[in-house]
Design an enzyme around this catalytic site. Structure first.
Site, PDB file in Angstrom:
ATOM      1  N   LYS A 143       0.828  -1.210   0.000  1.00  0.00           N
ATOM      2  CA  LYS A 143       0.000   0.000   0.000  1.00  0.00           C
ATOM      3  C   LYS A 143       0.863   1.260   0.000  1.00  0.00           C
ATOM      4  O   LYS A 143       0.343   2.372  -0.001  1.00  0.00           O
ATOM      5  CB  LYS A 143      -0.902   0.017   1.250  1.00  0.00           C
ATOM      6  CG  LYS A 143      -1.998  -1.035   1.223  1.00  0.00           C
ATOM      7  CD  LYS A 143      -2.926  -0.792   2.407  1.00  0.00           C
ATOM      8  CE  LYS A 143      -3.956  -1.894   2.599  1.00  0.00           C
ATOM      9  NZ  LYS A 143      -4.836  -2.105   1.466  1.00  0.00           N
ATOM     10  N   SER A 144       2.192   1.080   0.049  1.00  0.00           N
ATOM     11  CA  SER A 144       3.073   2.253   0.155  1.00  0.00           C
ATOM     12  C   SER A 144       2.875   3.262  -0.975  1.00  0.00           C
ATOM     13  O   SER A 144       2.868   4.472  -0.710  1.00  0.00           O
ATOM     14  CB  SER A 144       4.530   1.808   0.243  1.00  0.00           C
ATOM     15  OG  SER A 144       4.727   1.132   1.449  1.00  0.00           O
ATOM     16  N   LYS A 152      14.945  -6.335   4.404  1.00  0.00           N
ATOM     17  CA  LYS A 152      15.322  -5.317   5.402  1.00  0.00           C
ATOM     18  C   LYS A 152      16.707  -5.584   6.009  1.00  0.00           C
ATOM     19  O   LYS A 152      17.438  -4.660   6.334  1.00  0.00           O
ATOM     20  CB  LYS A 152      14.278  -5.235   6.513  1.00  0.00           C
ATOM     21  CG  LYS A 152      12.968  -4.626   6.043  1.00  0.00           C
ATOM     22  CD  LYS A 152      11.993  -4.462   7.199  1.00  0.00           C
ATOM     23  CE  LYS A 152      10.628  -4.048   6.692  1.00  0.00           C
ATOM     24  NZ  LYS A 152       9.655  -3.833   7.761  1.00  0.00           N
ATOM     25  N   GLY A 169      11.116 -11.595  15.389  1.00  0.00           N
ATOM     26  CA  GLY A 169      11.646 -11.426  14.031  1.00  0.00           C
ATOM     27  C   GLY A 169      12.030  -9.979  13.797  1.00  0.00           C
ATOM     28  O   GLY A 169      12.196  -9.187  14.742  1.00  0.00           O
ATOM     29  N   GLY A 170      12.155  -9.610  12.520  1.00  0.00           N
ATOM     30  CA  GLY A 170      12.597  -8.263  12.171  1.00  0.00           C
ATOM     31  C   GLY A 170      11.685  -7.175  12.714  1.00  0.00           C
ATOM     32  O   GLY A 170      12.168  -6.142  13.198  1.00  0.00           O
ATOM     33  N   ARG A 183       7.951 -18.263  19.572  1.00  0.00           N
ATOM     34  CA  ARG A 183       7.948 -19.710  19.341  1.00  0.00           C
ATOM     35  C   ARG A 183       9.360 -20.268  19.529  1.00  0.00           C
ATOM     36  O   ARG A 183       9.559 -21.258  20.225  1.00  0.00           O
ATOM     37  CB  ARG A 183       7.440 -19.971  17.913  1.00  0.00           C
ATOM     38  CG  ARG A 183       7.408 -21.412  17.518  1.00  0.00           C
ATOM     39  CD  ARG A 183       6.802 -21.570  16.146  1.00  0.00           C
ATOM     40  NE  ARG A 183       7.574 -20.884  15.105  1.00  0.00           N
ATOM     41  CZ  ARG A 183       7.242 -20.853  13.826  1.00  0.00           C
ATOM     42  NH1 ARG A 183       6.134 -21.455  13.437  1.00  0.00           N
ATOM     43  NH2 ARG A 183       7.982 -20.224  12.939  1.00  0.00           N
ATOM     44  N   THR A 184      10.359 -19.622  18.925  1.00  0.00           N
ATOM     45  CA  THR A 184      11.756 -20.015  19.130  1.00  0.00           C
ATOM     46  C   THR A 184      12.290 -19.144  20.269  1.00  0.00           C
ATOM     47  O   THR A 184      12.663 -17.988  20.064  1.00  0.00           O
ATOM     48  CB  THR A 184      12.575 -19.770  17.840  1.00  0.00           C
ATOM     49  OG1 THR A 184      11.863 -20.342  16.742  1.00  0.00           O
ATOM     50  CG2 THR A 184      13.965 -20.356  17.932  1.00  0.00           C
ATOM     51  N   GLY A 226      -2.535  -3.200  12.251  1.00  0.00           N
ATOM     52  CA  GLY A 226      -1.320  -2.391  12.105  1.00  0.00           C
ATOM     53  C   GLY A 226      -1.371  -1.363  10.976  1.00  0.00           C
ATOM     54  O   GLY A 226      -0.308  -0.867  10.567  1.00  0.00           O
TER      55      GLY A 226
END
Ligand code: NDP
Length: 274
Positions: free
Chosen positions: A16-17, A66, A129-130, A152-153, A243
């Site tokens: 959507k950027s 990223k 994550g990131g 989870r990890t 978000g």
């Protein structure tokens, strides 16, 4: 001459950027064009090189580049360094400058748009994550009382906590890593889902008692009702948000980096929700 920008990703079609930056440019009278660029998985740096040769002024970086962008840039802002990832590039004569606006985007959406403060709150960050790495420092800077990271990890959550402890900047916040099975009996004021489970509709093994009364459940995923959001509504979260606001706020910060103008985000969030 019209200044050119783009979002680089793989996939990128869903992004959507371009809609967001085109709306910002119209609103602020900036002569710029913003497109989507699909990069092959092994072709991110070549794509950046071609964009620079073609006179692009900057770019946003999305999944899965990223981290690669972090290693490609010549200069990093402190927040990009802390996040270990780059989502905004500026091309200039000295090379490529990298920033990360995800954290500021999340904090602005929660504190300004949803009017919920992090200060003295108990916060649960789900995921390591990131996206979780990118928001960790910006959340801690808001002085919550407690931040628990669950993943989870578990090792990845433990590594994030260790890094914060080693840096020593946030001794005023209690930062811990819990396995999912350690969560029962702990209620939080702000619960943020930074996992990618919203993409696959996978259920997270969360206990129903994590939502304190008056709590906010925030899913970084946008554009759909996720199983996490449904679960939060069923188990007492007072506020439930996706978000989308974070997406628009992180874009507004990138727009400011490029154009030195702060666009208004509320009309753009409203337009995207139509
Ligand atoms: P990563 O791939 O880096 O991390 C994924 C995370 O999700 C990991 O913590 C992983 O756990 C966890 N996970 C994945 N599947 C499951 C599962 N079935 N059960 C439990 N945990 C799971 O992704 P990102 O961090 O880059 O992105 C995460 C989400 O945030 C995405 O949905 C993305 O769209 C969204 N996002 C939204 C933004 C916005 O502006 N609104 C900005 C950036 C991201 P493990 O470590 O165990 O693999």
């Amino acid at each position: 001459m019209t200044d050119r920008y783009a979002v680089i990703g793989n996939p990128v079609e869903h992004s959507k950027s371009p809609d967001i930056h085109t709306a910002f440019a119209l609103q602020t009278g900036q002569d710029m064009d913003y497109s989507k660029i699909f990069a092959p998985l092994d072709g991110f740096s070549r794509t950046v090189e071609i964009m620079r040769d073609n006179g692009f002024k900057g770019a946003n970086v999305t999944v899965p580049f990223k981290l690669e962008a972090f290693h490609l840039v010549n200069q990093l802002t402190e927040r990009a360094h802390d996040a270990g990832a780059v989502n905004t590039l500026v091309f200039n004569s000295d090379g490529v400058y990298g920033d990360n606006t995800d954290g500021v985007g999340l904090v602005r959406d929660i504190q300004q748009n949803l009017a919920i403060s992090f200060q003295s709150k108990k916060v649960l960050l789900i995921g390591a994550g990131g996206a979780a790495e990118g928001v960790l420092h910006p959340i801690l800077e808001q002085h919550p009382h407690l931040l628990v990271i669950t993943n989870r990890t578990l090792d990845k959550a433990l590594t994030m906590v260790k890094k914060v402890e080693e840096q020593g900047d946030f001794r005023f916040v209690s930062v811990n890593a819990y396995a999912f099975h350690d969560l029962p009996g702990n209620a939080f004021d702000i619960i943020i889902n930074a996992t990618s489970t919203g993409l696959t509709d996978a259920n997270l093994p969360l206990p129903p008692d994590i939502f304190a009364s008056g709590s906010l459940a925030y899913d970084m995923m946008y554009g759909r009702q996720t199983p996490f959001m449904t679960f939060a509504r069923q188990h007492g979260a007072r506020h439930v948000s996706d978000g989308l606001g974070m997406l628009v706020e992180q874009a507004a910060e990138a727009f400011f980096i490029w154009r030195r103008i702060h666009p208004e985000t509320a009309p753009v969030i409203a337009q995207l929700r139509l």
